[in-house]
Design a protein around this motif. Structure first.
Motif, PDB file in Angstrom:
ATOM      1  N   ILE A 467       6.750   7.140  -1.080  1.00  0.00           N
ATOM      2  CA  ILE A 467       6.141   8.470  -1.176  1.00  0.00           C
ATOM      3  C   ILE A 467       5.881   8.744  -2.655  1.00  0.00           C
ATOM      4  CG2 ILE A 467       6.440  10.924  -0.704  1.00  0.00           C
ATOM      5  CD1 ILE A 467       8.364  10.130   1.547  1.00  0.00           C
ATOM      6  N   SER A 468       4.721   8.348  -3.109  1.00  0.00           N
ATOM      7  CA  SER A 468       4.382   8.520  -4.524  1.00  0.00           C
ATOM      8  C   SER A 468       2.923   8.204  -4.727  1.00  0.00           C
ATOM      9  CB  SER A 468       5.236   7.611  -5.410  1.00  0.00           C
ATOM     10  OG  SER A 468       4.927   6.265  -5.159  1.00  0.00           O
ATOM     11  N   ARG A 486      11.709   6.970  -4.654  1.00  0.00           N
ATOM     12  CA  ARG A 486      10.419   7.177  -4.001  1.00  0.00           C
ATOM     13  C   ARG A 486      10.343   6.462  -2.638  1.00  0.00           C
ATOM     14  NH1 ARG A 486       8.833   5.815  -9.360  1.00  0.00           N
ATOM     15  NH2 ARG A 486       8.129   7.619 -10.542  1.00  0.00           N
ATOM     16  N   ASP A 488      10.509   5.644   1.122  1.00  0.00           N
ATOM     17  CA  ASP A 488      10.440   6.505   2.310  1.00  0.00           C
ATOM     18  C   ASP A 488      11.688   6.279   3.162  1.00  0.00           C
ATOM     19  OD1 ASP A 488       9.809   7.935   4.541  1.00  0.00           O
ATOM     20  OD2 ASP A 488       7.784   7.141   4.768  1.00  0.00           O
TER      21      ASP A 488
END
Length: 565
Positions: A467-468, A486, A488
């Motif tokens: 997630i980035s 980061r 998930d």
């Protein structure tokens, strides 16, 4: 005569020189307050008033109460912890210095307000370094008798204890004192170094300025006359700055100063610049684009891209931005989209400025030749004109380019830009278009992934499991998922398999085609059930198909030579 009497009255005092100097300073302060610079002289009556105000040491003291005068704030170096601000304010307000220091510490916790206030006082207050300032801090009249009677500021006996309590600040204060003393004692040497460095900086700026003036006159933002007028104004200001600096810091005294009228004349070029900037903003108020789209049929499954590197000998020429795209559509046509853009005061002017752009290309059924540069008509003005070229290549087409194609990620698709770093006009780069991508083929890429393919695979890996933003992708690949915030957490149970995939993608490791099957198996082993097929899994299957099936690469290549195959 007055000063001789003062000297006689101080004959037996052990601090005679110090007291005499402080009385002189008090007289100088009062004389300065007379604004004698306006009258060019001090009258006898004014001098008598000053002498009467200061008085004599052994004379009668005027009835001025000790606290009747307003107190003044000073720095107290004798009782300082850091700079003497708190000690000076304590004397000013007649409170213990310890309380002032606690207040500043409390204000520091309030968004650093204490530090800001301390710095303001530090740079705005004068040090309490003589009898005059000591009297002013106490609100006493600074007469000769008071100056002789007052004691010089001394260190408080409790200050040593406070220095221990505020030890970090005491250390900082000591360091600042040592550093300040060093620079003060050697200020002439440091000033000489700084002066010469500034001179070298001005010399470098002058050389750079000459280049900028030339480039500005080639930019065609203004007409020829206006451009030269602005250049002359800029040259005037630069020469004036150099002349002032040279005369002020390098010529021996006495020297002739730069005429004030020449300095005031700099207002005219400044006004011209303001007008030019205002006009430029108005001239670029509107910005629009126009598109030209052309479709071509390919004679075979081969497309030659030739990016012409020949420099156009025109007064104004700018480079073209290229994009090569392969879209997932059924079109078998080669599509060429050219975007022309410009600015102007009105939309009609924008349209006219776009019409002033000259750009040429040529297609003969197999070779698309594109100029690297676009030009303006001879009488056209630069109004942020620009040309972007998008080349949409059909599916399953062999592309041969004289420039390497570098992958970039757009908002919804990947595209490829033509690199201009290579100067070998005879070198050819071979690609094949498939499934929205342009894959490099040839020696060294059949058994392992090319740089472009690796970059796309890395991006899809990061999009799937982290997630980035993609600019963090290199960090995500270099570091284990267990240590990456980061990562998930939805894939937490499959962290081991994902970490193994990440190890295949490390930048210092070659990625062979045989590794793609291993990555595919690791993805299939992930426990989460996808509602649709994973984009990463689909892309890996696509890469395997491209790399393993030679029939796929040779489709529609009839009529090409063996080397192209």
């Amino acid at each position: 005569n007055y000063l001789q009497k003062i000297r006689a009255q101080l004959e037996d005092d052990e601090c005679a020189d110090e007291i005499y100097k402080d009385i002189e300073l008090r007289i100088a302060e009062l004389l300065y307050g007379l604004h004698s610079d306006e009258k060019k002289a001090i009258t006898q009556e004014q001098l008598d008033e000053v002498i009467e105000q200061v008085g004599f040491i052994e004379g009668e003291e005027e009835s001025v109460e000790a606290d009747s005068l307003p107190r003044k704030s000073y720095l107290e170096p004798q009782n300082r912890i850091l700079a003497g601000v708190c000690a000076g304010l304590a004397t000013r307000f007649k409170v213990p210095a310890f309380i002032i220091r606690i207040v500043f510490l409390a204000l520091t916790a309030l968004f650093g307000l204490g530090v800001i206030l301390y710095l303001i006082f530090w740079f705005s207050l004068d040090p309490n370094s003589n009898r005059n300032s000591a009297l002013a801090a106490q609100g006493k009249a600074r007469t000769a008798k008071q100056i002789a009677a007052v004691e010089s500021p001394k260190e408080s006996p409790l200050n040593t204890l406070q220095r221990i309590l505020f030890l970090p600040f005491s250390i900082i204060g000591t360091l600042l004192t040592v550093i300040g003393s060093h620079f003060r004692n050697r200020r002439h040497g440091y000033w000489l170094i700084a002066k010469n460095l500034i001179a070298l900086g001005l010399l470098f700026f002058t050389i750079l300025f000459s280049v900028l003036v030339y480039e500005f006159n080639q930019s065609r933002v203004f007409s020829t006359f206006s451009a030269w007028l602005l250049s002359a104004c800029a040259i005037y200001i630069v020469v004036l700055i150099l002349a002032v600096y040279w005369k002020e810091f390098y010529l021996a005294k006495p020297r002739t100063k730069v005429d004030k009228k020449l300095k005031q004349g700099a207002l005219i070029p400044a006004a011209v610049f303001v007008f030019a900037i205002t006009f430029t903003n108005l001239a670029h108020k509107e910005h629009e684009s126009e598109y030209i789209e052309k479709e071509f049929s390919l004679k075979s499954g081969l497309l030659n891209l030739k990016f012409d590197e020949k420099r156009i000998e025109e007064q104004y020429a700018e480079t073209v931005a290229y994009q090569v795209v392969n879209r997932n559509n059924a079109s078998e046509k080669l599509v060429l989209k050219i975007e022309y853009s410009a600015s102007g005061k009105t939309l009609d002017e924008v349209k006219y400025n776009i019409e002033m752009i000259n750009y040429e290309f040529d297609f003969d059924g197999e070779t698309l030749e594109l100029d690297k540069y676009w030009t303006l008509e001879d009488d056209a003005i630069n109004r942020s004109q620009n040309v972007n070229v998008i080349i949409e290549v059909p599916q399953d087409v062999m592309v041969r380019s004289n420039r390497q194609l570098d992958v970039r990620r757009g908002k919804q698709e990947y595209f490829y830009t033509a690199s201009h770093y290579y100067s070998e006009s005879s070198r050819q780069f071979n690609y094949i278009s498939a499934n929205g991508f342009v894959h490099e083929v040839g020696e060294g890429t059949l058994d392992k992934l090319s740089e472009n393919e690796r970059q796309v695979l890395n991006n899809k890996f990061c999009e799937e499991f982290f997630i980035s933003d993609l600019w963090n992708c290199s960090y995500n690949i270099r570091n284990a998922v267990d240590d990456n915030y980061r990562f998930d957490k939805a894939f937490e149970n499959d962290a081991e398999n994902i970490n193994k995939i990440r190890e295949f993608l490390l930048p210092d490791r070659s990625l062979f085609v045989s590794n793609l099957n291993e990555i595919k198996q690791l993805i299939q082993a992930i426990s989460i059930e996808y509602s649709t097929k994973s984009k990463l899994q689909a892309h890996i299957e696509h890469l395997i198909e491209v790399k393993y099936h030679t029939d796929f690469m040779t489709v529609n290549l009839k009529g090409t030579d063996e080397a192209s195959r």
